[in-house]
Design a protein around this motif. Structure first.
Motif, PDB file in Angstrom:
ATOM      1  N   ILE A   1     -24.734  58.069 -11.835  1.00  0.00           N
ATOM      2  CA  ILE A   1     -24.232  58.507 -13.198  1.00  0.00           C
ATOM      3  C   ILE A   1     -22.731  58.369 -13.156  1.00  0.00           C
ATOM      4  N   GLY A   2     -21.940  57.937 -14.185  1.00  0.00           N
ATOM      5  CA  GLY A   2     -20.828  57.843 -14.405  1.00  0.00           C
ATOM      6  C   GLY A   2     -19.927  56.806 -13.755  1.00  0.00           C
ATOM      7  N   PHE A   3     -20.325  55.798 -13.065  1.00  0.00           N
ATOM      8  CA  PHE A   3     -19.845  55.065 -12.349  1.00  0.00           C
ATOM      9  C   PHE A   3     -20.067  53.540 -13.272  1.00  0.00           C
ATOM     10  N   ASP A   4     -19.262  52.447 -13.051  1.00  0.00           N
ATOM     11  CA  ASP A   4     -19.463  51.202 -13.667  1.00  0.00           C
ATOM     12  C   ASP A   4     -20.114  50.350 -12.557  1.00  0.00           C
ATOM     13  N   ARG A   5     -21.549  50.467 -12.542  1.00  0.00           N
ATOM     14  CA  ARG A   5     -22.292  49.512 -11.609  1.00  0.00           C
ATOM     15  C   ARG A   5     -21.831  48.113 -11.403  1.00  0.00           C
ATOM     16  N   LEU A   6     -21.654  47.279 -12.380  1.00  0.00           N
ATOM     17  CA  LEU A   6     -20.986  46.020 -12.206  1.00  0.00           C
ATOM     18  C   LEU A   6     -19.761  45.822 -11.358  1.00  0.00           C
ATOM     19  N   ALA A   7     -19.040  46.355 -11.690  1.00  0.00           N
ATOM     20  CA  ALA A   7     -17.580  46.487 -10.730  1.00  0.00           C
ATOM     21  C   ALA A   7     -18.025  46.890  -9.444  1.00  0.00           C
ATOM     22  N   GLN A   8     -18.592  47.978  -9.142  1.00  0.00           N
ATOM     23  CA  GLN A   8     -18.834  48.309  -8.118  1.00  0.00           C
ATOM     24  C   GLN A   8     -19.768  47.613  -6.990  1.00  0.00           C
ATOM     25  N   LEU A   9     -20.676  46.866  -7.535  1.00  0.00           N
ATOM     26  CA  LEU A   9     -21.662  45.983  -6.973  1.00  0.00           C
ATOM     27  C   LEU A   9     -20.688  44.423  -6.886  1.00  0.00           C
ATOM     28  N   LEU A  10     -20.167  44.429  -7.441  1.00  0.00           N
ATOM     29  CA  LEU A  10     -18.983  43.012  -7.485  1.00  0.00           C
ATOM     30  C   LEU A  10     -18.197  43.139  -6.208  1.00  0.00           C
ATOM     31  N   ASN A  11     -17.493  44.377  -6.186  1.00  0.00           N
ATOM     32  CA  ASN A  11     -16.584  44.754  -5.212  1.00  0.00           C
ATOM     33  C   ASN A  11     -17.215  44.924  -3.864  1.00  0.00           C
ATOM     34  N   GLU A  12     -18.540  45.686  -3.681  1.00  0.00           N
ATOM     35  CA  GLU A  12     -19.158  45.720  -2.486  1.00  0.00           C
ATOM     36  C   GLU A  12     -19.588  44.611  -1.889  1.00  0.00           C
ATOM     37  N   GLN A  13     -19.877  43.404  -3.051  1.00  0.00           N
ATOM     38  CA  GLN A  13     -20.409  42.194  -2.379  1.00  0.00           C
ATOM     39  C   GLN A  13     -19.084  41.407  -1.859  1.00  0.00           C
ATOM     40  N   ARG A  14     -17.889  41.625  -2.273  1.00  0.00           N
ATOM     41  CA  ARG A  14     -16.657  41.182  -1.550  1.00  0.00           C
ATOM     42  C   ARG A  14     -16.664  41.927   0.007  1.00  0.00           C
ATOM     43  N   ALA A  15     -16.985  43.006   0.095  1.00  0.00           N
ATOM     44  CA  ALA A  15     -16.733  43.561   1.433  1.00  0.00           C
ATOM     45  C   ALA A  15     -17.975  43.002   2.395  1.00  0.00           C
ATOM     46  N   ASP A  16     -19.012  42.708   2.040  1.00  0.00           N
ATOM     47  CA  ASP A  16     -19.933  42.150   2.889  1.00  0.00           C
ATOM     48  C   ASP A  16     -20.061  40.968   3.398  1.00  0.00           C
TER      49      ASP A  16
ATOM     50  N   GLN B   1     -18.381  38.411   2.796  1.00  0.00           N
ATOM     51  CA  GLN B   1     -18.371  37.385   1.901  1.00  0.00           C
ATOM     52  C   GLN B   1     -16.839  36.416   2.318  1.00  0.00           C
ATOM     53  N   PRO B   2     -17.042  35.241   2.159  1.00  0.00           N
ATOM     54  CA  PRO B   2     -15.920  34.189   2.450  1.00  0.00           C
ATOM     55  C   PRO B   2     -14.761  34.675   1.618  1.00  0.00           C
ATOM     56  N   SER B   3     -13.533  34.587   1.907  1.00  0.00           N
ATOM     57  CA  SER B   3     -12.517  34.835   0.979  1.00  0.00           C
ATOM     58  C   SER B   3     -12.058  33.668   0.396  1.00  0.00           C
ATOM     59  N   TYR B   4     -12.593  32.553   0.632  1.00  0.00           N
ATOM     60  CA  TYR B   4     -12.299  31.153  -0.261  1.00  0.00           C
ATOM     61  C   TYR B   4     -13.405  30.880  -1.130  1.00  0.00           C
ATOM     62  N   PRO B   5     -13.267  30.359  -2.415  1.00  0.00           N
ATOM     63  CA  PRO B   5     -11.629  30.690  -3.044  1.00  0.00           C
ATOM     64  C   PRO B   5     -11.424  31.935  -3.445  1.00  0.00           C
ATOM     65  N   PRO B   6     -10.013  32.263  -3.737  1.00  0.00           N
ATOM     66  CA  PRO B   6      -9.543  33.571  -4.224  1.00  0.00           C
ATOM     67  C   PRO B   6     -10.111  33.673  -5.536  1.00  0.00           C
ATOM     68  N   TYR B   7     -10.630  34.937  -6.095  1.00  0.00           N
ATOM     69  CA  TYR B   7     -10.993  35.190  -7.318  1.00  0.00           C
ATOM     70  C   TYR B   7     -10.628  36.705  -7.674  1.00  0.00           C
ATOM     71  N   ASN B   8     -10.696  36.851  -9.056  1.00  0.00           N
ATOM     72  CA  ASN B   8     -10.518  38.208  -9.884  1.00  0.00           C
ATOM     73  C   ASN B   8     -11.589  38.417 -10.419  1.00  0.00           C
ATOM     74  N   ILE B   9     -11.832  39.837 -10.608  1.00  0.00           N
ATOM     75  CA  ILE B   9     -12.788  40.485 -11.570  1.00  0.00           C
ATOM     76  C   ILE B   9     -12.248  41.259 -12.489  1.00  0.00           C
ATOM     77  N   GLU B  10     -12.060  41.103 -13.820  1.00  0.00           N
ATOM     78  CA  GLU B  10     -11.662  41.690 -14.713  1.00  0.00           C
ATOM     79  C   GLU B  10     -12.637  42.388 -15.776  1.00  0.00           C
ATOM     80  N   LEU B  11     -12.406  43.923 -15.873  1.00  0.00           N
ATOM     81  CA  LEU B  11     -13.097  44.572 -16.979  1.00  0.00           C
ATOM     82  C   LEU B  11     -12.448  44.150 -18.406  1.00  0.00           C
TER      83      LEU B  11
END
Length: 156
Positions: free
Chosen positions: A15-30, A32-42
Motif C-alpha cells: 500500500i502506498g508504493f508505486d508498483r510499476l516504478a518499483q518493479l522496473l527498478n528491481e528488474q534493473r538490479a537483478d 540485467q545487462p546495462s546495455y543499452p542505457p535507459y531511463n524510466i519516467e513517471l
C-alpha cells in the motif's frame, strides 16, 4: 549464497508504493545487462515512459513485443560487410535484449524512434469493475428516504 524467491505476489498487496516504478527498478538490479542505457519516467499518475539510447540502430533493427505482464525490446544489428579498423570504439552497436516486468493493467500505448532515442509510452488502465466504488450506508429501517420520512413525522 543468493536465494531465489519470487516475492512478486506479496508486492501486489503493498500500500502506498508505486508498483510499476518499483518493479522496473528491481528488474534493473537483478542481473540485467546495462546495455543499452535507459531511463524510466513517471509522466503523470498513470502514465510512464521508457527512453532507451540506441545509437547506431535503425527502426528496422528494433523489435518491441508485449506478452502478458512483460515488455521485450530487442535490437539486432545488421552486418554491413565492411571490414573496419578502429583506433577507439566507444559506440557499442551490438545486439541486445532488454526485458521489463510490467505491473497489472499496464499497457504499451506507443513507441517512437527519433535521433537514436527509442521512446516507449505506457499507461495503467484499471478496468471499471476493479476500480473502487463507494457503498452507501443504509439504515436499519430500510432506505435513506424512509429514514428521512420518519424524521419528518417525529419533528411534526
Amino acid at each position: 549464497m543468493r536465494t531465489m524467491f519470487d516475492f512478486t505476489p506479496y508486492r501486489r498487496s503493498a500500500i502506498g508504493f508505486d508498483r510499476l516504478a518499483q518493479l522496473l527498478n528491481e528488474q534493473r538490479a537483478d542481473a540485467q545487462p546495462s546495455y543499452p542505457p535507459y531511463n524510466i519516467e513517471l509522466v503523470s499518475e498513470d502514465k510512464y515512459r521508457i527512453v532507451m539510447a540506441l545509437a547506431g540502430f535503425s527502426r528496422e533493427e528494433i523489435d518491441i513485443i508485449t506478452e502478458r505482464d512483460s515488455l521485450h525490446v530487442t535490437g539486432r544489428k545488421q552486418k554491413d560487410g565492411v571490414e573496419r579498423t578502429f583506433l577507439h570504439r566507444g559506440i557499442a552497436a551490438r545486439d541486445f535484449e532488454q526485458r521489463f516486468q510490467l505491473a497489472n493493467h499496464v499497457k504499451v500505448t506507443g513507441a517512437t524512434f527519433e535521433n537514436g532515442m527509442l521512446t516507449i509510452d505506457l499507461v495503467r488502465e484499471v478496468p471499471e469493475a476493479l476500480k473502487p466504488r463507494k457503498i452507501e450506508i443504509g439504515t436499519s429501517t430500510g432506505s435513506p428516504a424512509a429514514f428521512s420520512a420518519l424524521e419528518q413525522r417525529q419533528a411534526a
